[in-house]
Motif scaffolding. Structure first.
Motif, PDB file in Angstrom:
ATOM      1  N   SER A  32      47.246   0.505 -38.068  1.00 24.02           N
ATOM      2  CA  SER A  32      46.710  -0.798 -38.476  1.00 24.02           C
ATOM      3  C   SER A  32      46.103  -1.565 -37.316  1.00 24.02           C
ATOM      4  O   SER A  32      45.915  -2.777 -37.412  1.00 24.02           O
ATOM      5  CB  SER A  32      47.832  -1.636 -39.106  1.00 24.02           C
ATOM      6  N   ASP A  37      46.705  -2.391 -43.789  1.00 27.40           N
ATOM      7  CA  ASP A  37      46.647  -1.869 -45.151  1.00 27.40           C
ATOM      8  C   ASP A  37      47.894  -2.202 -45.958  1.00 27.40           C
ATOM      9  O   ASP A  37      48.011  -1.785 -47.105  1.00 27.40           O
ATOM     10  CB  ASP A  37      46.448  -0.355 -45.121  1.00 27.40           C
ATOM     11  N   PHE A  41      44.802  -4.873 -47.798  1.00 28.40           N
ATOM     12  CA  PHE A  41      43.788  -4.641 -46.781  1.00 28.40           C
ATOM     13  C   PHE A  41      43.270  -5.982 -46.254  1.00 28.40           C
ATOM     14  O   PHE A  41      42.811  -6.827 -47.020  1.00 28.40           O
ATOM     15  CB  PHE A  41      42.635  -3.812 -47.347  1.00 28.40           C
ATOM     16  N   GLY A  70      37.571   3.090 -43.065  1.00 23.94           N
ATOM     17  CA  GLY A  70      37.773   3.011 -44.500  1.00 23.94           C
ATOM     18  C   GLY A  70      36.449   3.162 -45.231  1.00 23.94           C
ATOM     19  O   GLY A  70      35.401   2.733 -44.744  1.00 23.94           O
ATOM     20  N   TRP A 130      42.608   4.921 -47.890  1.00 24.85           N
ATOM     21  CA  TRP A 130      41.611   4.023 -47.297  1.00 24.85           C
ATOM     22  C   TRP A 130      40.203   4.337 -47.809  1.00 24.85           C
ATOM     23  O   TRP A 130      39.236   3.727 -47.356  1.00 24.85           O
ATOM     24  CB  TRP A 130      41.617   4.174 -45.770  1.00 24.85           C
TER      25      TRP A 130
END
Length: 550
Positions: A32, A37, A41, A70, A130
């Motif tokens: 992260s 996430d 998100f 992502g 993602w």
């Protein structure tokens, strides 16, 4: 301590430009670092990035691995605020970078540079959490199957374009092109890539690696395939420097365990044969049959028959129990150390470097066995990255992330178990082990880990629940906090502070109350302040926060 020179590979060795000695590391993935996430998100703030990187630095970690770019999924195509890096182009065809989200990667790289930590960055995911390969293909041509990612020229062209945009990006924080930033240790072709449950085509990997080296000859390139090994052509490719594998729970037995289970299986089969003969054909079992056929001898025969059946059952049950015991032991204690060492040996035979890119969700012994390979300087084994580390949250507490099999993300400096809040039982053990081994590696390689310093002051955050529900921005490396209170309001230098609770830990989820002052008298004005404690000592009190108790 910013990164000013590139790490280079010579055969099976990475060279650290800071010490001019081999770079070997044990550390954590920080998935992260550029995008959170969980619980949803959202961009990771610069404060949160600095916090988790400071934690990693205190731990002795010198390298981290972020998560991927992502990709906007088909379900998100109607959203104008998607928090993904790769999105559908405005004209409806192709894919472009989402500038709003890319800034999070800019700040992450700049923060890592300031912390003296290097980053391994994988471009795209095999999985869809993602948004990954499948979503990327759908952005280009919704009618194509996911496998087209590895074979369709148009898809490959767009993917190369995205790679070029990343590598040639000018960081909006540092003003440095990504390709010119030594903070990036390596570009990874992807995360856990595989095709239809098998190897990624060698031609795809070689094509991507060649493209990367053509636009960025300074950075290392790491293969991002997973689980299925490598073709010889990939291992010998001069454009690929690093190879990696990820280790999660699956049954794999040592030679000794196979022998043991084989012997136990033999005992089981023999016991079943004996049981069948004794039950169905007792006269064929010499020990059971006792002539002559008198009543006394028939009674003796039946006794021997029943005894033999009992022994056969015991042997069969013991054999099954033994096999089950071996399997039950191996499930939570997978052979990560042996498997990763075998992978490293293969890579070493091709004069390249190996890194254990992810491993976790197993016993401390299994994780330690991978770390030990690095400390023992196994050939080509340059580093190992535990899955995973999360930092403090901008709303107080920590970011948490639950994993399979009852495991969860870890937090520095290793806080007491609190499974209801996302702090796993093995957190203190794993953090302590990684820190100890990082210290061993620093001694071996001539790197100096900055000793702990007195913690800085926390920052109190107004509560949205009750004025006396206290929370604060945590301090990297803080073991615990003291909460102090005074009724001398307004606060002055003469105010007398009383510690209402010492040893408070902030092992709670993001945006959760850390301390409740149950002794506060309703209607009374109080000022609160908090100070942090770590292994170096006690820090200063925070700026006060004045509230009226309800």
């Amino acid at each position: 301590m910013s990164n000013t020179s590139f790490v280079v590979r010579t055969g099976t060795v990475l060279t650290d430009p800071l010490t001019s000695r081999p770079l070997r590391f044990v550390s954590f993935n920080i998935p992260s670092l550029h995008l959170n996430d969980d619980p949803q998100f959202q961009l990771t703030t610069p404060w949160e990035q600095a916090d988790v990187l400071s934690s990693l630095s205190q731990l002795g970690g010198r390298v981290t691995r972020t998560y991927v770019l992502g990709v906007q999924t088909p379900e998100e195509e109607t959203s104008t605020a998607t928090t993904k890096h790769i999105i559908k182009a405005a004209n409806g065809t192709g894919a472009v970078l989402n500038e709003r989200v890319m800034v999070g990667l800019d700040t992450a790289i700049a923060a890592a540079s300031n912390a003296g930590i290097r980053i391994i960055f994988p471009f795209i995911d095999r999985w869809e959490w993602w948004g990954g390969v499948e979503s990327f293909v759908k952005l280009i041509n919704p009618s194509l199957p996911p496998s087209a990612f590895y074979s369709n020229p148009a898809v490959m062209g767009v993917f190369k374009s995205i790679i070029s945009q990343i590598v040639l990006r000018n960081n909006t924080v540092s003003g440095i092109l990504y390709r010119d930033d030594p903070t990036i240790l390596a570009w990874e072709t992807g995360n856990e890539l595989e095709l239809d449950g098998g190897r990624v085509p060698a031609t795809w990997t070689q094509n991507v690696a060649a493209h990367l080296k053509s636009i960025d000859p300074n950075h290392l390139v790491m293969d991002g395939s997973f689980k299925h090994g490598w073709d010889g052509s990939v291992l010998n490719d001069p454009n690929i420097d690093l190879y990696s594998n990820h280790y999660y729970r699956h049954l794999s037995f040592s030679p000794g365990e196979w022998v043991g289970m084989g012997l136990l299986a033999g005992v089981f089969i023999a016991a079943i044969v004996l049981l069948c003969l004794t039950t169905c054909c007792p006269r064929r079992v010499k020990w059971v049959k006792t002539p002559p056929e008198s009543y006394r001898h028939r009674k003796e025969t039946r006794f021997r028959q029943f005894l033999t059946i009992f022994i056969a059952f015991v042997l069969a049950g013991g054999a099954i129990g033994g096999i089950g015991g071996i399997i039950a032991h191996r499930i939570p204690n997978p052979r990560y150390g042996a498997l990763s060492n075998s992978d490293a040996a293969l890579v070493a035979s091709h004069n390249k470097v190996f890194i254990a890119g992810e491993f976790g969700l197993a016993s401390a012994a299994s994780l330690t066995s991978v770390l030990q390979n690095v400390v023992d300087n196994q050939p080509a084994f340059a580093g190992a990255l535990v899955w995973s580390l999360r930092g403090h949250c901008k709303s107080g507490g920590f970011y948490t992330h639950e994993e399979q099999h009852g495991y969860a993300a870890y937090h520095y400096p290793g806080l007491p178990a609190n499974k209801a809040q996302g702090f796993p039982d093995d957190e203190q053990t794993i953090i302590t082990t990684v820190k100890s081994m990082a210290k061993d590696l620093a001694t071996q390689t001539g790197y100096t880990i900055t000793p702990p310093r007195i913690p800085t002051a926390p920052t109190l955050i107004p509560s949205t629940i009750s004025p006396t529900n206290i929370r604060w921005l945590g301090v990297p490396g803080a073991i615990s906090y003291d909460v102090a209170r005074t009724s001398n309001v307004p606060v002055s230098s003469e105010s007398a502070w009383t510690v209402v609770k010492a040893g408070v830990t902030d092992n709670v989820k993001c945006n959760t109350t850390i301390f409740v002052d149950a002794a506060a008298v309703g209607g009374t004005s109080y000022a609160y302040a908090v100070r942090a404690r770590n292994e170096a000592g006690v820090g200063p009190l925070s700026d006060p926060m004045v509230v009226v108790a309800p």
